[in-house]
Design a protein around this motif. Structure first.
Motif, mmCIF file in Angstrom:
data_model
loop_
_atom_site.group_PDB
_atom_site.id
_atom_site.type_symbol
_atom_site.label_atom_id
_atom_site.label_comp_id
_atom_site.label_asym_id
_atom_site.label_seq_id
_atom_site.Cartn_x
_atom_site.Cartn_y
_atom_site.Cartn_z
ATOM 1 N N VAL A 1 0.709 -1.445 -14.467
ATOM 2 C CA VAL A 1 0.659 -1.496 -15.929
ATOM 3 C C VAL A 1 -0.784 -1.579 -16.396
ATOM 4 C CG1 VAL A 1 1.219 -2.910 -17.946
ATOM 5 C CG2 VAL A 1 2.974 -2.448 -16.228
ATOM 6 N N LYS A 2 -1.576 -2.393 -15.709
ATOM 7 C CA LYS A 2 -2.995 -2.521 -16.040
ATOM 8 C C LYS A 2 -3.711 -1.180 -15.904
ATOM 9 C CE LYS A 2 -7.177 -5.017 -14.621
ATOM 10 N NZ LYS A 2 -7.750 -5.982 -13.638
ATOM 11 N N GLU A 3 -3.261 -0.366 -14.943
ATOM 12 C CA GLU A 3 -3.868 0.947 -14.715
ATOM 13 C C GLU A 3 -3.325 2.010 -15.664
ATOM 14 O OE1 GLU A 3 -6.388 1.815 -12.378
ATOM 15 O OE2 GLU A 3 -6.574 -0.370 -12.457
ATOM 16 N N MET B 1 0.801 -1.223 0.000
ATOM 17 C CA MET B 1 0.000 0.000 0.000
ATOM 18 C C MET B 1 0.840 1.283 0.000
ATOM 19 S SD MET B 1 -3.150 -0.415 -0.480
ATOM 20 C CE MET B 1 -2.827 -1.855 -1.477
ATOM 21 N N PRO B 2 1.921 1.377 0.806
ATOM 22 C CA PRO B 2 2.725 2.610 0.778
ATOM 23 C C PRO B 2 3.389 2.870 -0.568
ATOM 24 C CG PRO B 2 3.153 1.380 2.787
ATOM 25 C CD PRO B 2 2.359 0.478 1.892
ATOM 26 N N ASN B 3 3.537 1.831 -1.397
ATOM 27 C CA ASN B 3 4.037 2.027 -2.753
ATOM 28 C C ASN B 3 2.917 2.396 -3.716
ATOM 29 O OD1 ASN B 3 6.438 -0.582 -2.307
ATOM 30 N ND2 ASN B 3 6.888 1.574 -2.566
ATOM 31 N N LEU B 4 1.771 1.746 -3.566
ATOM 32 C CA LEU B 4 0.666 1.931 -4.505
ATOM 33 C C LEU B 4 -0.023 3.284 -4.356
ATOM 34 C CD1 LEU B 4 -1.319 0.884 -6.651
ATOM 35 C CD2 LEU B 4 -2.618 -0.191 -4.785
ATOM 36 N N ILE C 1 -11.421 -2.130 -3.693
ATOM 37 C CA ILE C 1 -11.138 -3.448 -3.118
ATOM 38 C C ILE C 1 -10.435 -4.325 -4.145
ATOM 39 C CG2 ILE C 1 -12.217 -5.606 -2.320
ATOM 40 C CD1 ILE C 1 -14.334 -3.904 -0.915
ATOM 41 N N GLU C 2 -10.884 -4.242 -5.386
ATOM 42 C CA GLU C 2 -10.294 -5.043 -6.454
ATOM 43 C C GLU C 2 -8.800 -4.754 -6.608
ATOM 44 O OE1 GLU C 2 -11.137 -6.169 -11.154
ATOM 45 O OE2 GLU C 2 -12.055 -4.396 -10.254
ATOM 46 N N ASN C 3 -8.421 -3.469 -6.604
ATOM 47 C CA ASN C 3 -7.018 -3.103 -6.739
ATOM 48 C C ASN C 3 -6.224 -3.452 -5.489
ATOM 49 O OD1 ASN C 3 -7.312 -2.222 -9.334
ATOM 50 N ND2 ASN C 3 -7.297 -0.051 -8.835
ATOM 51 N N TYR C 4 -6.844 -3.309 -4.340
ATOM 52 C CA TYR C 4 -6.172 -3.676 -3.088
ATOM 53 C C TYR C 4 -5.786 -5.151 -3.120
ATOM 54 C CZ TYR C 4 -5.127 -3.195 1.915
ATOM 55 O OH TYR C 4 -4.500 -3.132 3.131
ATOM 56 N N LEU C 5 -6.725 -6.002 -3.483
ATOM 57 C CA LEU C 5 -6.453 -7.434 -3.540
ATOM 58 C C LEU C 5 -5.436 -7.769 -4.628
ATOM 59 C CD1 LEU C 5 -10.092 -8.805 -3.110
ATOM 60 C CD2 LEU C 5 -8.257 -8.901 -1.414
ATOM 61 N N ALA C 6 -5.530 -7.085 -5.756
ATOM 62 C CA ALA C 6 -4.646 -7.373 -6.894
ATOM 63 C C ALA C 6 -3.190 -7.159 -6.544
ATOM 64 C CB ALA C 6 -5.032 -6.510 -8.087
ATOM 65 N N VAL C 7 -2.900 -6.130 -5.750
ATOM 66 C CA VAL C 7 -1.515 -5.833 -5.416
ATOM 67 C C VAL C 7 -0.924 -6.892 -4.475
ATOM 68 C CG1 VAL C 7 -1.701 -4.403 -3.336
ATOM 69 C CG2 VAL C 7 -0.038 -3.807 -5.098
ATOM 70 N N TYR C 8 -1.789 -7.719 -3.890
ATOM 71 C CA TYR C 8 -1.327 -8.854 -3.083
ATOM 72 C C TYR C 8 -1.485 -10.182 -3.827
ATOM 73 C CZ TYR C 8 -0.762 -5.844 0.963
ATOM 74 O OH TYR C 8 -0.330 -4.861 1.812
ATOM 75 N N GLY C 9 -1.770 -10.098 -5.120
ATOM 76 C CA GLY C 9 -1.799 -11.301 -5.949
ATOM 77 C C GLY C 9 -3.123 -12.029 -6.000
ATOM 78 N N GLN D 1 3.670 -8.265 -8.686
ATOM 79 C CA GLN D 1 2.234 -8.033 -8.489
ATOM 80 C C GLN D 1 1.923 -6.546 -8.570
ATOM 81 O OE1 GLN D 1 1.763 -9.930 -4.717
ATOM 82 N NE2 GLN D 1 1.844 -11.993 -5.581
ATOM 83 N N LEU D 2 2.791 -5.733 -7.971
ATOM 84 C CA LEU D 2 2.615 -4.293 -8.019
ATOM 85 C C LEU D 2 2.771 -3.778 -9.449
ATOM 86 C CD1 LEU D 2 2.235 -1.618 -6.494
ATOM 87 C CD2 LEU D 2 4.707 -1.599 -6.080
#
Length: 340
Positions: free
Chosen positions: A46-48, A12-15, A135-143, A40-41
């Motif tokens: 890239v998707k964003e 999260m501190p990176n995202l 929530i979708e992006n939060y979960l995505a960054v953790y795979g 994962q990050l």
């Protein structure tokens, strides 16, 4: 802006600063030990639509190649280069901070706990952390990604039912009643069941499961095609109904998630508030320690250090459950009226 990020397992501190500042180029500096987190990050960014460069050969404790990478970035790109010093190991952070100090470039730290960007160089000041996160992006960054979720709208008006139950202080009787119904459903019983004060009744017809609320005139009837709602799903809907009133939050019900390795997990209720993810486990029957361990494991792998776990139970938990929840920093709720 070009942004250099030191990657660690707490994504999260990176995202969040990336989403806030929308940098032109992002440089992720990662050790091989954290390459999974970095990828994962990178995948999410890239998707964003961001342009992301990943360097995964950084040593956790030797700053030589870190400085070489920074030299490369500074030589190739403009002087408008910022450092997010939040992640990485302490030696990485110290070395990168000193490099940027010598260059006279900007350095900041992302304080997710207090929702602040703490600017450290060239001068100190704080800025409110303000961006959009799902929530979708939060979960995505953790795979993880969402595979399925329950619809919050149903053919039966459970909002009306819960409002009446709370308004008339019938929650305790309803919980006791559902336990009687659950036993009958387990035994495939078709007999009519009444609550202690006959406020609630249950009937089984050939095709329907019927809940009757007798405190209104005429009585209200709620008809279900399956036994799921009365068997225990009602608690998930109740918790969802309570938490969906939280201002400036996103909430989902009955979420099934899947990892990159096709490992599936289910979360009864999940909500995002102030960039923190909360997982809620609902137990309408007997509570066990294993459920707490499952919740804590799921919290760690899907939301990191800043995630939160809540266990909602209809039965008063035993002392061993209470102690285990304290040990795991899980919030226990057995009085449903206190949910807010």
């Amino acid at each position: 802006m070009n942004l250099v990020c030191l990657v660690s397992r707490q994504a999260m501190p990176n995202l969040l600063p990336v989403l806030m500042y929308q940098p032109k180029n992002i440089f992720l500096l990662s050790t091989k030990e954290e390459i999974s987190c970095a990828k994962q990050l990178q995948s999410l960014l890239v998707k964003e639509g961001f342009k992301v460069y990943l360097y995964d050969d950084i040593s956790a404790y030797d700053d030589t190649n870190l400085k070489l990478r920074l030299d490369y970035i500074f030589n190739k790109y403009s002087d408008d280069i910022f450092l997010n010093v939040t992640g990485g190991t302490k030696p990485m952070a110290f070395a990168a901070y000193e490099y940027f100090r010598e260059k006279g470039n900007r350095v900041f730290y992302c304080n997710t706990e207090q929702k602040q960007i703490m600017h450290l160089l060239p001068k100190r000041y704080t800025e409110e952390l303000k961006t959009e996160l799902t929530i979708e992006n939060y979960l995505a960054v953790y795979g993880y990604k969402i595979e399925n979720e329950k619809s919050s709208t149903t053919d039966y008006n459970y909002d009306n039912l819960f409002e009446l139950i709370e308004k008339n202080n019938h929650l305790k009787e309803f919980i006791s009643f559902t336990l009687l119904v659950r036993k009958a459903l387990s035994e495939e019983s078709n007999k009519t069941i009444n609550s202690k004060s006959k406020i609630f009744s249950y009937q089984k017809t050939t095709a329907k499961f019927i809940l009757i609320y007798n405190s209104t005139k005429p009585s209200l009837k709620f008809k279900f095609d399956t036994k799921d709602f009365l068997f225990g799903d009602w608690l998930e809907y109740y918790v969802y109904w309570k938490y969906k009133l939280i201002k400036d939050s996103e909430i989902k019900l009955g979420v099934s998630i899947i990892s990159e390795n096709y490992i599936r997990n289910e979360i009864d209720v999940i909500f995002l508030k102030d960039y923190k993810l909360t997982l809620v486990s609902c137990k309408s029957g007997e509570a066990k320690n294993s459920a707490l361990y499952e919740l804590e494991t799921l919290r760690q792998i899907t939301s990191g250090t800043f995630g939160k776990g809540i266990a909602v139970m209809t039965n008063k938990p035993m002392e061993n459950i209470i102690n285990r929840a304290k040990e795991l920093s899980i919030t226990l709720i057995s009085d449903l009226a206190t949910i807010k």
